[in-house]
Design an enzyme around this catalytic site. Structure first.
Site, short mmCIF file in Angstrom:
data_model
loop_
_atom_site.label_atom_id
_atom_site.label_comp_id
_atom_site.label_asym_id
_atom_site.label_seq_id
_atom_site.Cartn_x
_atom_site.Cartn_y
_atom_site.Cartn_z
CE1 TYR A 84 -4.02 -1.80 -0.36
CE2 TYR A 84 -3.04 -3.25 1.29
CZ TYR A 84 -4.00 -3.01 0.34
OH TYR A 84 -4.94 -3.96 0.04
CG PHE A 101 -11.45 -1.76 9.09
CD1 PHE A 101 -10.77 -1.12 10.12
CD2 PHE A 101 -11.17 -1.36 7.79
CE1 PHE A 101 -9.83 -0.12 9.87
CE2 PHE A 101 -10.25 -0.36 7.52
CZ PHE A 101 -9.58 0.26 8.57
C1 COA Z 1 -2.97 -7.97 -3.07
C2 COA Z 1 -3.81 -8.09 -4.34
C3 COA Z 1 -5.19 -7.44 -4.09
C4 COA Z 1 -3.05 -7.37 -5.46
O1 COA Z 1 -3.88 -7.29 -6.60
P1 COA Z 1 -3.31 -7.09 -8.08
O2 COA Z 1 -4.50 -6.79 -8.94
O3 COA Z 1 -2.44 -8.20 -8.45
O4 COA Z 1 -2.44 -5.76 -7.90
P2 COA Z 1 -1.92 -4.81 -9.08
O5 COA Z 1 -1.69 -5.60 -10.34
O6 COA Z 1 -2.80 -3.62 -9.21
O7 COA Z 1 -0.52 -4.39 -8.47
C5 COA Z 1 -0.09 -3.09 -8.30
C6 COA Z 1 1.34 -3.09 -7.87
O8 COA Z 1 1.44 -3.65 -6.58
C7 COA Z 1 2.35 -4.75 -6.57
N1 COA Z 1 1.79 -5.77 -5.70
C8 COA Z 1 0.53 -6.21 -5.67
N2 COA Z 1 0.37 -7.14 -4.73
C9 COA Z 1 1.57 -7.28 -4.14
C10 COA Z 1 2.05 -8.11 -3.11
N3 COA Z 1 1.24 -8.98 -2.51
N4 COA Z 1 3.34 -7.99 -2.76
C11 COA Z 1 4.16 -7.12 -3.39
N5 COA Z 1 3.75 -6.31 -4.39
C12 COA Z 1 2.47 -6.40 -4.75
C13 COA Z 1 2.37 -5.23 -8.00
O9 COA Z 1 3.54 -5.93 -8.31
C14 COA Z 1 2.26 -3.93 -8.77
O10 COA Z 1 3.50 -3.29 -8.77
P3 COA Z 1 4.03 -2.46 -10.05
O11 COA Z 1 3.00 -1.39 -10.25
O12 COA Z 1 5.36 -1.98 -9.64
O13 COA Z 1 4.02 -3.46 -11.16
C15 COA Z 1 -4.00 -9.56 -4.76
O14 COA Z 1 -2.75 -10.17 -4.90
C16 COA Z 1 -4.85 -10.36 -3.79
O15 COA Z 1 -6.07 -10.46 -3.95
N6 COA Z 1 -4.21 -10.96 -2.73
C17 COA Z 1 -4.92 -11.75 -1.73
C18 COA Z 1 -5.87 -10.90 -0.89
C19 COA Z 1 -5.16 -9.72 -0.24
O16 COA Z 1 -4.10 -9.88 0.36
N7 COA Z 1 -5.78 -8.52 -0.36
C20 COA Z 1 -5.27 -7.31 0.26
C21 COA Z 1 -6.02 -7.10 1.51
S1 COA Z 1 -5.33 -5.85 2.53
#
Ligand code: COA
Length: 408
Positions: free
Chosen positions: A123, A408
């Site tokens: 984030y 949350f």
């Molecule tokens: C975390 C999650 C929502 C990321 O979704 P995503 O659609 O793959 O994210 P994006 O493609 O928009 O990624 C944006 C950037 O964040 C990075 N990023 C996303 N998830 C990441 C992670 N878990 N660890 C490290 N970097 C991450 C991506 O590499 C990308 O970086 P870049 O812009 O330099 O290429 C997804 O992996 C997920 O659903 N995880 C399981 C549930 C979860 O943990 N949700 C978050 C709750 S707080």
């Protein structure tokens, strides 16, 4: 692939909810789908991401107010439910959802957003900064002798679930005035977060609730569960403290004393405790309380003028702060902040900045729990006026460590 981010319709909620839980590698009971809808979520704040009409991502926010230093409560988007289906990860789905969620927060005039991060790498890029510390505690209660204790004039008594749910909100409300980072909890959310059926608690017992009262006034409560710790030994149990909240030091001490005094318990664990909790200073052998710090809530300033004007400051001063915001350029700018213990005025400015930070550093320091000096030493801050970082810290420091007890 044509990806569309849009608010979901009421009838899309069940599928949306299943997707959120699946992204966290979990299934969901049908009753819990309705429970989230009826007791916690705000359907008009939920975003769905569709790939050719198939739902592949989720996100949204809960509406809150957050206590900020000085005691004011500012509208805050409690960002949650962020997920992307495993089939669509790392293609920008989350990035688009976050933009929508922040756009919605700005339309609702929420100067702040906050979230709990599943992983700390995600984030910062969206302008969130780690703003609070949450300590995980563990102690063998037989080693929990108190060497210091305030005079405790009141009493602790056990209460049943329904009575607890009536008493707790008043205590929470009073306690929330004492610490920045507290979020409000509406009546329906109290019900949601204290739901206590077997399917959500696993091996743990139902909740036990205790309340501390003085002259009939509830000043604190604690909720815990127990679990048999060793299958060979019937009576030996572990305790999980779910919440211990109070607005007086007497209630706080009496409640923790009781939690450490329940017979037959060999281990007490309490997640997410404040880093400046006085219990450490009350124990005869403080090191027996194992404290593991973790990041608490991450805060993002959406509207710097409103957010910085909305809190008070430790010392009277004036600083010009430049905020860079790559992800959300609308929140970037140069801001002149003049404030002190009685209030503040912040406005956009053309003056030469004393300090340059990005949105993530502003979010981390906003509640007064993180010193800008630490971030400067990490190479994350540019100081243009000698001493400006130190002056920032004297201004931004909060009376108590900011802390959020609402997960949350
Ligand atoms: C975390 C999650 C929502 C990321 O979704 P995503 O659609 O793959 O994210 P994006 O493609 O928009 O990624 C944006 C950037 O964040 C990075 N990023 C996303 N998830 C990441 C992670 N878990 N660890 C490290 N970097 C991450 C991506 O590499 C990308 O970086 P870049 O812009 O330099 O290429 C997804 O992996 C997920 O659903 N995880 C399981 C549930 C979860 O943990 N949700 C978050 C709750 S707080």
């Amino acid at each position: 692939m044509s990806i569309v981010h849009r608010p979901i319709a009421y009838e899309e909620f069940p599928e949306w909810r299943v997707l959120v839980r699946r992204a966290f590698n979990d299934h969901i009971h049908p009753d819990d789908i309705a429970r989230l809808r009826d007791e916690r979520a705000e359907i008009d704040r939920l975003i769905g991401v569709f790939d050719d009409k198939k739902l592949v991502g989720t996100g949204g926010a809960d509406s809150h107010v957050m206590t900020v230093p000085g005691g004011a409560e500012l509208p805050t988007a409690g960002v949650a439910y962020m997920s992307t289906a495993a089939t669509h990860r790392r293609r920008g789905v989350l990035t688009g959802t976050m933009a929508k969620v922040l756009e919605q927060a700005r339309e609702r005039e929420e100067p702040l957003a906050a979230l709990w991060a599943s992983e700390s790498a995600i984030y910062g890029r969206f302008g969130f900064g780690q703003a609070t510390i949450a300590e995980n505690w563990e102690i063998d209660p037989s080693k929990s002798t108190f060497a210091h204790m305030p005079q405790v004039p009141g009493r602790v008594r056990f209460v049943e679930h329904d009575e607890a749910l009536k008493l707790m909100p008043g205590v929470w409300e009073r306690a929330s005035k004492l610490r920045a980072g507290f979020l409000d909890r509406s009546e329906r959310r109290w019900k949601y977060f204290f739901f206590d059926e077997e399917r959500v608690r696993g091996d743990w017992s139902g909740m036990f609730h205790v309340v501390y009262e003085d002259a009939g006034e509830p000043q604190g409560y604690a909720t815990y569960r127990l679990k048999q710790d060793d299958p060979e030994l019937d009576d030996v149990q572990a305790m999980q403290v779910i919440e211990c909240v109070s607005y007086t030091d007497e209630a706080h001490a009496a409640l923790w004393r009781l939690l450490f005094d329940v017979d037959l318990v060999v281990n007490v664990e309490a997640e997410g405790q404040p880093p400046d909790d006085p219990i450490w200073w009350m124990l005869a052998d403080p090191r027996k309380l194992q404290r593991t710090p973790a990041d608490g809530i991450w805060v993002r300033v959406i509207d710097p003028v409103k957010a910085l004007s909305g809190r008070t400051y430790g010392t009277e001063d004036r600083l010009v702060i430049e905020v860079a915001d790559e992800f959300w350029p609308d929140s970037a700018g140069v801001f002149e902040l003049e404030g002190g213990p009685d209030g503040a005025v912040c406005k956009s400015s053309t003056a030469t900045p004393d300090i340059s930070v990005s949105a993530s550093e502003l979010g981390a320091t906003y509640l007064g729990g993180v010193r800008l000096q630490e971030l400067a030493r990490a190479g994350r801050v540019a100081e243009h006026t000698d001493g400006a970082v130190t002056r920032f810290d004297w201004m931004f420091v909060a009376e108590r460590a900011p802390w959020c007890g609402h997960h949350f």
